[in-house]
Every structure is written in structure tokens, then in C-alpha cells.
Design an enzyme around this catalytic site. Sequence first.
Site, PDB file in Angstrom:
ATOM      1  N   HIS A 146     -56.122  29.890  -6.532  1.00  0.00           N
ATOM      2  CA  HIS A 146     -57.256  29.835  -5.605  1.00  0.00           C
ATOM      3  C   HIS A 146     -57.270  31.063  -4.694  1.00  0.00           C
ATOM      4  CE1 HIS A 146     -57.440  25.560  -6.742  1.00  0.00           C
ATOM      5  NE2 HIS A 146     -58.699  25.634  -6.351  1.00  0.00           N
ATOM      6  N   LYS A 150     -57.321  29.552   0.998  1.00  0.00           N
ATOM      7  CA  LYS A 150     -57.138  28.109   0.793  1.00  0.00           C
ATOM      8  C   LYS A 150     -55.861  27.654   1.492  1.00  0.00           C
ATOM      9  CE  LYS A 150     -56.978  24.482  -2.735  1.00  0.00           C
ATOM     10  NZ  LYS A 150     -57.965  23.634  -2.031  1.00  0.00           N
TER      11      LYS A 150
END
Length: 253
Positions: A146, A150
Amino acid sequence: MEKCNIIICGCFGNMGTALRNIANEFTNEIIVTGGIDKNCDNLDVNFPVFKTPDDIDVPCDVIIDFSSVEALNNLVEYTQKNYKKLVLCVTGYQKEHIKLIKEVSEHVPVIKSSNTSLVVNLLIEFAKKAKNLLNENFDIEILEKHHRNKADAPSGTALMMADAISNQDTKYNFGRNPETGVRKTNEIGIHSLRGGDICGEHEIIFLGPGEVLSMRHMSSSRNVFARGAYTAALFINNKNIPGIYSMKDVLGL
């Protein structure tokens, strides 16, 4: 057919923006009547934005929440008091949050999913079949990637995948290190990469004697999650039996 009135919680966040951007794809089925966001003074939207759920004074059937775990208490209190339905897409819930979600689901229908992509949820169903067929002969590892901002790791989707293919004896190994030692039986390794602007990549890998099966999903746009969330909202809007539903229910699997 009467349209579904939707409130977007976290309407100025990344996913809230995606929901706003593709709302026109669902104009025959939904109306975004308002939003909830702590930055409610931002006027660059065509609907009213409220600081808390209690401030809502527009029609509301379903609240889609992509904000943060901190918003849950107020959402639960509002939806239970006013019988509004919930689509919860936040990751990072702890035990106390899960307990709260179970309590509100005794009064109103709730969808809880760490990933609203229809394809990701199909992949999970395929992985469950693979796990049952391959049984104990294959080791399982999960890799997720990600963007650098995040906050939670591993991702809620990675945990959702692991939970779907594990049993009561399965142990999760979060990121191997020099002290980990030899791989244990009935173990799932879960690994997280963070960097750049990756929307989300998840891979379930079955490693056996002489062969490897890899199931991988990549998202190039947050719009896939927004479309899934609207699909989930339309599904739950037609449900009158309280309980916790999943994307598996939405897909009819």
C-alpha cells in the site's frame, strides 16, 4: 424505484473523494444527500457536510463510512437511535470496536468489510476453495502493498484473506525476522510493504512440493472500492433483518 439516500462519512478523505467522484455512475439508484467530516467548512461539494452524525438534517437511508475508527461511537449511536443502515469500510478496528459493531447489528442491518472491491471478494472465495483442495500439502503466505501513508499494517484486507483460509489452529506470522526460525506447520505468513502511492495490491501464495499457486489482485484506482461500497449500500438498503452482512452476501455467494 425510490432512490437510496446516502451519507458519506469522511467525505473529504481519499475514499470519500472517490465516492464523490463516481456518484454520477449511480444516479439512477442513489442520491448523496450529505457528508460527515471534521473539516465541514470545506464548501467544495454540492451537498451539506456535517461535523457529527447528530447534525444530519437531510434524508438518510445508509451511511457509508470510510473515515477512521474514531468515528464509530458516534455513528453507532446515531444509526441505532434513528434506524439508519451502515456500510463500514474502515480498517484497524480493535476488539472493543468489533463488540460495538455486533451490538448495533442487533438493531440495524450493517455491512462490515475491509475491502469493498467485488473482485477481491471473489478472489477470497477462490482462495477458500484452493485451501480446501490443497489441504496441508501447501504452505500459505500473504503479501500486501500500500501507499506510504497507510497507517495500519497488515492491511484489513490481508487479515480478511487470512481469516477466510485459516482454521482454529492456524498461527499468523507477521513479517519474518532472524529470530523466527524454521517455518511452523499450520502457519500463515503475512507481510506488508509501504511506499509510493500504491492503491492496494494483495497476493495469496500457496507453496507446495514442486509448484506454486499465486492469486493476486491489483487496484489502479480507488474507484473500484467506491463502486463496491455503493453496491453494498444498495444491497443493505433492501435488507430489513438486523445483522452483520458481508460482501459475500452482496455478491450472493
